[in-house]
Enzyme design. Structure first.
Site, PDB file in Angstrom:
ATOM      1  N   GLY A  15      33.669  85.906   8.610  1.00  0.00           N
ATOM      2  CA  GLY A  15      33.108  85.618   9.934  1.00  0.00           C
ATOM      3  C   GLY A  15      33.965  84.752  10.831  1.00  0.00           C
ATOM      4  CB  SER A  16      37.503  83.628  10.837  1.00  0.00           C
ATOM      5  OG  SER A  16      38.266  84.806  10.900  1.00  0.00           O
ATOM      6  CG  ASN A  17      37.876  88.093  14.325  1.00  0.00           C
ATOM      7  OD1 ASN A  17      38.567  87.921  15.325  1.00  0.00           O
ATOM      8  ND2 ASN A  17      38.366  88.511  13.165  1.00  0.00           N
ATOM      9  CG  ASN A 107      36.707  97.382  14.488  1.00  0.00           C
ATOM     10  OD1 ASN A 107      36.212  96.371  13.993  1.00  0.00           O
ATOM     11  ND2 ASN A 107      37.609  98.110  13.850  1.00  0.00           N
ATOM     12  CG  HIS A 109      42.775  97.902  12.524  1.00  0.00           C
ATOM     13  ND1 HIS A 109      42.059  98.250  11.394  1.00  0.00           N
ATOM     14  CD2 HIS A 109      44.075  98.181  12.253  1.00  0.00           C
ATOM     15  CE1 HIS A 109      42.895  98.725  10.482  1.00  0.00           C
ATOM     16  NE2 HIS A 109      44.124  98.700  10.981  1.00  0.00           N
ATOM     17  CG  ASP A 150      40.576 101.697  11.791  1.00  0.00           C
ATOM     18  OD1 ASP A 150      39.701 100.877  12.122  1.00  0.00           O
ATOM     19  OD2 ASP A 150      41.092 101.727  10.656  1.00  0.00           O
ATOM     20  CD  GLU A 179      42.205  89.802  13.242  1.00  0.00           C
ATOM     21  OE1 GLU A 179      40.965  89.806  13.188  1.00  0.00           O
ATOM     22  OE2 GLU A 179      42.919  90.096  12.265  1.00  0.00           O
TER      23      GLU A 179
HETATM   24  C1  GRF Z   1      39.810  90.698  10.443  1.00  0.00           C
HETATM   25  O1  GRF Z   1      41.118  90.656   9.962  1.00  0.00           O
HETATM   26  C2  GRF Z   1      39.599  91.917  11.310  1.00  0.00           C
HETATM   27  O2  GRF Z   1      40.760  92.340  11.954  1.00  0.00           O
HETATM   28  C3  GRF Z   1      39.182  92.961  10.312  1.00  0.00           C
HETATM   29  O3  GRF Z   1      38.412  92.271   9.363  1.00  0.00           O
HETATM   30  C4  GRF Z   1      38.801  90.897   9.329  1.00  0.00           C
HETATM   31  C5  GRF Z   1      37.560  90.092   9.542  1.00  0.00           C
HETATM   32  O4  GRF Z   1      37.751  88.717   9.349  1.00  0.00           O
HETATM   33  N1  GRF Z   1      38.472  94.039  10.955  1.00  0.00           N
HETATM   34  P1  GRF Z   1      36.590  87.693   9.675  1.00  0.00           P
HETATM   35  O5  GRF Z   1      35.382  88.073   8.817  1.00  0.00           O
HETATM   36  O6  GRF Z   1      36.285  87.797  11.127  1.00  0.00           O
HETATM   37  O7  GRF Z   1      37.116  86.353   9.292  1.00  0.00           O
END
Ligand code: GRF
Length: 195
Positions: A15-17, A107, A109, A150, A179
């Site tokens: 969940g870092s994003n 999404n 990637h 993708d 990201e």
């Molecule tokens: C990220 O590297 C994203 O590009 C891919 O899955 C990973 C998710 O990381 N789709 P996080 O759970 O957001 O840390």
């Protein structure tokens, strides 16, 4: 001012994003709100993060629901989601959900597309493939979600150098930082411009 755009986030892991999106919202950089987080893993870090931020956090999978696609569609409707954000979601999105959010689902990637995408290109496999190919640049790609993995229209790509002594892990960490700075910008630009 218009009401903030309501994002629904689908995640499977850490969940870092999601955390980076929440931070951008907190800073006032992203005029949106995360109105629901849905994960297919009960132990996803993304669910924990959502709960701590008082965001409805749902676990929906084939173990919890006979028709998870319908349950996800229903939850997104109930929470009045206008933009669907995949943030490390490791399942195929149900075609009914893809259709309902056509043009409004994105999404991220962790590599250039289409070259380093498709079936099997997830997690460290992506960075291993990038290193094995010998390219000198990688970096995250944000694209629209379609039924194929993708394969939707690319909205943005941020180049990140591949260094000579990179391992999949060091490359993944450098790409992940990019990201976190890219995703909220693309969402703001694509979906929140008139806010
Ligand atoms: C990220 O590297 C994203 O590009 C891919 O899955 C990973 C998710 O990381 N789709 P996080 O759970 O957001 O840390």
């Amino acid at each position: 001012m218009k009401a903030p755009v309501r994002l629904g986030v689908l995640a499977s892991g850490r969940g870092s994003n999601l955390a980076a999106l929440l931070a951008a919202i907190d800073r006032g950089d992203l005029p949106a709100t995360v109105a629901v987080v849905i994960a297919n893993n009960s132990n996803a870090g993304a669910l924990e993060l959502a709960r701590r931020a008082d965001i409805p956090a749902l676990h929906i999978s084939s173990r919890t629901h006979a028709d998870p696609g319908a349950a996800i569609a229903d939850a997104l409707r109930r929470h009045e989601i206008s933009v669907l954000v995949l943030a490390g979601y490791m399942r195929r999105v149900d075609p009914r959900v893809v259709a309902e959010f056509a043009g409004r689902a994105v999404n991220i990637h962790p590599a250039p597309l289409p070259r380093f995408g498709g079936a099997g290109m997830y997690g460290m496999h992506v960075h291993e493939a990038v290193l094995a190919s010998g390219v000198r640049e990688s970096g995250p790609t944000v694209h629209r979600v379609t039924e194929a993995y993708d394969a939707g229209e690319v909205l943005a790509h941020r180049p990140v150098p591949v260094l000579p002594d990179d391992t999949p892990e060091t490359l993944a960490a450098r790409v992940l930082q990019a990201e976190h700075d890219l995703y909220w910008r693309v969402i703001a630009e694509q979906f929140c411009r008139d806010r």
